[in-house]
Design a protein around this motif. Structure first.
Motif, PDB file in Angstrom:
ATOM      1  N   UNK A   1      20.019 -12.404   3.550  1.00 21.70           N
ATOM      2  CA  UNK A   1      18.603 -12.151   3.303  1.00 21.70           C
ATOM      3  C   UNK A   1      17.766 -13.307   3.814  1.00 21.70           C
ATOM      4  N   UNK A   2      16.674 -12.965   4.487  1.00 19.46           N
ATOM      5  CA  UNK A   2      15.728 -13.966   4.969  1.00 19.46           C
ATOM      6  C   UNK A   2      14.323 -13.473   4.745  1.00 19.46           C
ATOM      7  N   UNK A   3      13.383 -14.096   5.395  1.00 19.39           N
ATOM      8  CA  UNK A   3      11.988 -13.698   5.245  1.00 19.39           C
ATOM      9  C   UNK A   3      11.635 -12.611   6.267  1.00 19.39           C
ATOM     10  N   UNK A   4      10.587 -11.821   6.017  1.00 22.04           N
ATOM     11  CA  UNK A   4      10.173 -10.798   6.981  1.00 22.04           C
ATOM     12  C   UNK A   4       9.714 -11.406   8.306  1.00 22.04           C
ATOM     13  N   UNK A   5       9.384 -10.538   9.246  1.00 24.50           N
ATOM     14  CA  UNK A   5       9.064 -10.956  10.598  1.00 24.50           C
ATOM     15  C   UNK A   5       7.912 -11.947  10.660  1.00 24.50           C
ATOM     16  N   UNK A   6       6.870 -11.726   9.870  1.00 25.46           N
ATOM     17  CA  UNK A   6       5.692 -12.595   9.893  1.00 25.46           C
ATOM     18  C   UNK A   6       5.111 -12.723   8.498  1.00 25.46           C
ATOM     19  N   UNK A   7       4.103 -13.570   8.374  1.00 25.18           N
ATOM     20  CA  UNK A   7       3.430 -13.743   7.077  1.00 25.18           C
ATOM     21  C   UNK A   7       2.790 -12.434   6.640  1.00 25.18           C
ATOM     22  N   UNK A   8       2.166 -11.730   7.601  1.00 22.06           N
ATOM     23  CA  UNK A   8       1.497 -10.468   7.281  1.00 22.06           C
ATOM     24  C   UNK A   8       2.496  -9.397   6.857  1.00 22.06           C
ATOM     25  N   UNK A   9       3.744  -9.520   7.317  1.00 17.08           N
ATOM     26  CA  UNK A   9       4.759  -8.508   6.997  1.00 17.08           C
ATOM     27  C   UNK A   9       5.151  -8.533   5.527  1.00 17.08           C
ATOM     28  N   UNK A  10       5.020  -9.685   4.887  1.00  9.83           N
ATOM     29  CA  UNK A  10       5.339  -9.798   3.468  1.00  9.83           C
ATOM     30  C   UNK A  10       4.140  -9.304   2.666  1.00  9.83           C
ATOM     31  N   UNK A  11       4.195  -8.050   2.237  1.00  5.99           N
ATOM     32  CA  UNK A  11       3.043  -7.443   1.557  1.00  5.99           C
ATOM     33  C   UNK A  11       3.520  -6.289   0.677  1.00  5.99           C
ATOM     34  N   UNK A  12       2.603  -5.759  -0.109  1.00  3.86           N
ATOM     35  CA  UNK A  12       2.893  -4.606  -0.953  1.00  3.86           C
ATOM     36  C   UNK A  12       2.435  -3.333  -0.253  1.00  3.86           C
ATOM     37  N   UNK A  13       3.247  -2.276  -0.356  1.00  2.00           N
ATOM     38  CA  UNK A  13       2.874  -0.982   0.203  1.00  2.00           C
ATOM     39  C   UNK A  13       3.072   0.088  -0.862  1.00  2.00           C
ATOM     40  N   UNK A  14       2.347   1.197  -0.753  1.00  2.00           N
ATOM     41  CA  UNK A  14       2.421   2.237  -1.779  1.00  2.00           C
ATOM     42  C   UNK A  14       3.803   2.893  -1.852  1.00  2.00           C
ATOM     43  N   UNK A  15       4.197   3.253  -3.043  1.00  2.00           N
ATOM     44  CA  UNK A  15       5.432   4.000  -3.283  1.00  2.00           C
ATOM     45  C   UNK A  15       5.047   5.424  -3.660  1.00  2.00           C
ATOM     46  N   UNK A  16       5.297   6.375  -2.773  1.00  2.00           N
ATOM     47  CA  UNK A  16       4.926   7.767  -3.033  1.00  2.00           C
ATOM     48  C   UNK A  16       5.844   8.376  -4.083  1.00  2.00           C
ATOM     49  N   UNK A  17       5.398   9.471  -4.682  1.00  2.00           N
ATOM     50  CA  UNK A  17       6.182  10.140  -5.714  1.00  2.00           C
ATOM     51  C   UNK A  17       7.490  10.670  -5.136  1.00  2.00           C
ATOM     52  N   UNK A  18       7.428  11.186  -3.908  1.00  2.00           N
ATOM     53  CA  UNK A  18       8.633  11.728  -3.265  1.00  2.00           C
ATOM     54  C   UNK A  18       9.666  10.621  -3.040  1.00  2.00           C
ATOM     55  N   UNK A  19       9.206   9.478  -2.544  1.00  2.00           N
ATOM     56  CA  UNK A  19      10.132   8.372  -2.286  1.00  2.00           C
ATOM     57  C   UNK A  19      10.680   7.811  -3.590  1.00  2.00           C
TER      58      UNK A  19
END
Length: 389
Positions: free
Chosen positions: A259-277
């Motif tokens: 495990x490492x860090x994401x590609x860029x600073x902007x890549x480390x963020x929160x995204x919505x979790x849909x009901x289906x997912x």
């Protein structure tokens, strides 16, 4: 003790260490100053070290260093043995600074970047320039290198190889004053043709998911419903999925089982979790395909480590694509497909940027500028009605 010149166990006095002085420079309030050390021998054979300093008000950096050099020469005159250890730049080669780069810089780089760098070094840079001395490693020599590797390769590939070379040289110039940095802007590079990213359509992604089984199916669903990068999906931990607040925290990226860090600073963020997912992930956590593991990742292989994206692609994704008579693409084609579908559906480009987690909307436009969304199509149809056609 060796530092004070006393005899060691063999009855011999070891050589006193005296560092060759180049001076430590700093600029404060526009005044350049230099700190250095002076070594003075004592009658008993020991030495005393004095920290010295000199300021040069009114002088530029270049002029101050020129004025300081005679002082440093005098200090180093009593340190001939140490000074002789300084290797002539004519005898040092690119291989030497590559070795320094591997020891000093590589440990702090991400694994995928290191893999690319080593590939460029092994296939192109070392065979052509490894034995070139630093005194000959100038813009002309690098331009000759560019000209030699350009035939048969895309402009983008040549640029990537040259960026690896100039990046190593730039790092080396920070700790070795004999190394002169070289900028890509100083070189004449082959033209670059902007290639359109490979992507799967919404229908193709749907077909792919329907035909998949097991853990691959869940991974494909996560990719399709989030637009995440494959390494980010493989780096997802159970704790990163917030079912209560319907959010996925993108904080890690998996590569080669680590495990490492994401590609860029902007890549480390929160995204919505849909009901289906959320439903699919809950199902996965209760299934036999989920393995408890020390890292706490959602998708662990039999060794209880994150899956390798390369192995998943070659052993599972590509065979599945072939069986469906679909084009041989990688997981990233799903990410491009998701972004294209969002744009086609009229999603504002700023929302697409946020979901893709690009640092700037210009990055999004640069990648997906070829996609014409429904909003633009409707606007063009409106122009037709406007002129009565």
């Amino acid at each position: 003790m060796y530092a004070n010149g006393k005899e060691n166990a063999s009855g011999k006095k070891p050589a006193l260490r005296r560092r060759f002085q180049e001076g430590s420079w700093r600029c404060r309030n526009g005044v350049w100053s230099c700190k250095y050390r002076e070594y003075v021998d004592r009658a008993d054979g020991t030495q005393k070290t004095f920290d010295r300093g000199k300021s040069f008000p009114g002088l530029s950096e270049r002029a101050a260093k020129a004025a300081m050099q005679p002082i440093l020469n005098t200090v180093n005159a009593a340190n001939k043995a140490e000074a002789q250890l300084v290797v002539s730049p004519a005898s040092r080669t690119l291989n030497d600074i590559v070795g320094d780069y591997r020891k000093l810089v590589v440990p702090h780089r991400k694994p995928r970047g290191v893999e690319t760098t080593e590939s460029h070094l092994r296939a192109h840079i070392i065979p052509e320039l490894g034995q070139v001395s630093l005194t000959q490693l100038d813009v002309r020599r690098v331009q000759e290198f560019v000209n030699k590797i350009s035939p048969g390769r895309s402009g983008k590939m040549v640029e990537n190889i040259v960026l690896t070379l100039t990046g190593i040289i730039r790092h080396a110039s920070k700790w070795d004053k004999e190394v002169q940095p070289i900028n890509v802007s100083d070189l004449t590079m082959p033209p670059k043709e902007k290639a359109k990213p490979q992507f799967l359509s919404g229908q193709e992604i749907k077909t792919l998911i329907k035909a998949s089984r097991g853990v691959l199916r869940t991974i494909l669903i996560v990719l399709a419903l989030t637009g995440m990068r494959i390494n980010e999906v493989l780096g997802l931990r159970v704790e990163d999925v917030d079912f209560e607040n319907k959010v996925i925290h993108v904080t890690k990226s998996a590569y080669n089982g680590k495990l490492g860090t994401p590609k860029s600073v902007a890549s480390a963020a929160d995204i919505p979790l849909s009901a289906v997912l959320a439903k699919e992930l809950r199902k996965h956590l209760k299934s036999k395909h989920f393995r408890e593991n020390p890292l706490g990742v959602l998708f662990a292989n039999r060794r209880l480590r994150p899956y390798s994206d390369n192995k998943l692609r070659e052993k599972h994704l590509r065979p599945l694509l072939k069986s469906l008579d679909m084009k041989a693409v990688g997981f990233h084609a799903i990410r491009h497909g998701v972004a294209s579908e969002l744009i086609n559906s009229g999603t504002p480009i700023t929302a697409v940027r946020d979901q893709m987690r690009h640092s700037d909307v210009r990055v999004t436009l640069g990648i997906y500028g070829h996609v014409i969304g429904n909003t633009q199509r409707k606007a063009v149809e409106g122009l037709s009605r406007f002129i009565g056609a």
